[in-house]
Design a protein around this motif. Structure first.
Motif, PDB file in Angstrom:
ATOM      1  N   ALA A   1      -5.947  -6.246   4.325  1.00  0.00           N
ATOM      2  CA  ALA A   1      -4.889  -6.243   5.341  1.00  0.00           C
ATOM      3  C   ALA A   1      -5.391  -5.615   6.640  1.00  0.00           C
ATOM      4  O   ALA A   1      -5.136  -6.131   7.742  1.00  0.00           O
TER       5      ALA A   1
ATOM      6  N   LEU B   1      -6.682  -4.570  -1.631  1.00  0.00           N
ATOM      7  CA  LEU B   1      -5.521  -5.138  -0.942  1.00  0.00           C
ATOM      8  C   LEU B   1      -5.329  -4.491   0.429  1.00  0.00           C
ATOM      9  O   LEU B   1      -5.108  -5.169   1.435  1.00  0.00           O
ATOM     10  N   SER B   2      -5.402  -3.157   0.474  1.00  0.00           N
ATOM     11  CA  SER B   2      -5.264  -2.437   1.740  1.00  0.00           C
ATOM     12  C   SER B   2      -6.364  -2.838   2.707  1.00  0.00           C
ATOM     13  O   SER B   2      -6.117  -3.093   3.900  1.00  0.00           O
TER      14      SER B   2
ATOM     15  N   THR C   1      -1.354  -1.969   3.009  1.00  0.00           N
ATOM     16  CA  THR C   1      -0.902  -3.350   3.072  1.00  0.00           C
ATOM     17  C   THR C   1       0.300  -3.384   4.015  1.00  0.00           C
ATOM     18  O   THR C   1       0.835  -2.338   4.401  1.00  0.00           O
TER      19      THR C   1
END
Length: 309
Positions: free
Chosen positions: A29, A25-26, A275
């Protein structure tokens, strides 16, 4: 800064740690923000063959967004040093020390810095002696995990062995730490700057994995609503703690302020969540730095990172 100056950038994400899904997820982003800014950035899911992939792809620098073991502990940093690929964040030593909560606490204690009392645990521990020494409640932690994985707040002697067993499944050392009653804060660090503090508030027993990533009852206060002198004192302590473990570039220091105003250092994260809802971007926004500028400023540190630790 000219995006072309960075050349071809690998955004390293995923990996094989218990924090893999958060890392993905990070990483996505960060990748999207860099691409919006015009950087020639590419996502790389870092498996065991990542070094060959980086060499074959002729990458010119790496933005590390790997959380946990294999990515935040000096392993990937050492591999990148061997092939001469500039990378974001702390070097080998700073990453390795900060990833190990127990070594971090020992270093801080040796430097005379405030961190809660603790005891290393094993299956033969005298549980009564542990609770007598640290009081109740206390918190049991695996030394080598992030995102509060494997941590348990213990409120009775009978629950301590099970808490140890849960932490031990993570591998590495396990320790019990004195519970600090008070407010929890995090200090994001960007270069030599400590960004505005965030005060964390959760109705759960502590700021655990559920509170960090799933709960809608967690509250984040930034500005922290602290008196300015107290805020500056905590920011200075956070920077001192970050520097003490050899961390550099960017990261986050978590600390507590107890009910009589004493600050206690908890841990350092050298590759925190990234994120657009994570804590470092939240603090950056409070300082007038949007997400795109934040990732560019972190990446820009690879252009002239000087001596690494």
């Amino acid at each position: 800064m000219n995006p072309a100056d960075f050349g071809k950038v690998a955004v390293l994400m995923g990996g094989w740690s218990a924090e893999r899904e958060i890392s993905l997820l990070s990483g996505r982003a960060v990748l999207e923000a860099l691409q919006r800014a015009g950087v020639d950035a590419h996502g790389v899911d870092a498996g065991r063959d990542v070094i060959g992939e980086l060499q074959q792809g002729r990458y010119q620098r790496a933005f590390i967004v790997l959380h946990g073991r294999g990515g935040e502990d000096g392993v990937i940093q050492g591999a990148l040093e061997l092939i001469g690929l500039p990378y974001t964040g702390s070097g080998v030593m700073g990453s390795a020390i900060a990833m190990d909560k127990l070594v971090t606490k020992r270093l801080w204690r040796g430097a005379g810095m405030p961190t809660p009392d603790y005891q290393v645990l094993n299956r033969d521990a005298d549980w009564s002696a542990v609770t007598s020494g640290l009081g109740m409640p206390l918190i049991v932690k695996p030394a080598l995990e992030g995102s509060s994985i494997g941590m348990t707040r213990v409120e009775s002697l009978d629950d301590l062995p099970a808490a140890y067993e849960q932490a031990a499944t993570c591998g590495g050392a396990v320790f019990a730490e004195r519970w600090v009653a008070g407010d929890e804060f995090t200090a994001a660090i960007l270069g030599d700057e400590v960004l505005p503090l965030i005060r964390l508030e959760t109705p759960r027993a502590f700021y655990d994995f559920e509170a960090k990533y799933k709960s809608d009852t967690t509250r984040y206060h930034c500005p922290s609503e602290l008196d300015d002198a107290v805020e500056q004192r905590l920011r200075a302590l956070a920077k001192q703690a970050f520097d003490a473990v050899g961390a550099s570039g960017w990261g986050r220091v978590d600390l507590m302020l107890d009910r009589v105003g004493v600050a206690w250092l908890i841990e350092v994260n050298t590759v925190p969540g990234m994120t657009d809802h994570s804590l470092v971007p939240m603090a950056a926004k409070a300082a007038g730095i949007d997400f795109e500028e934040l990732v560019l400023r972190i990446l820009a540190q690879t252009l002239d990172h000087g001596e690494r630790q």
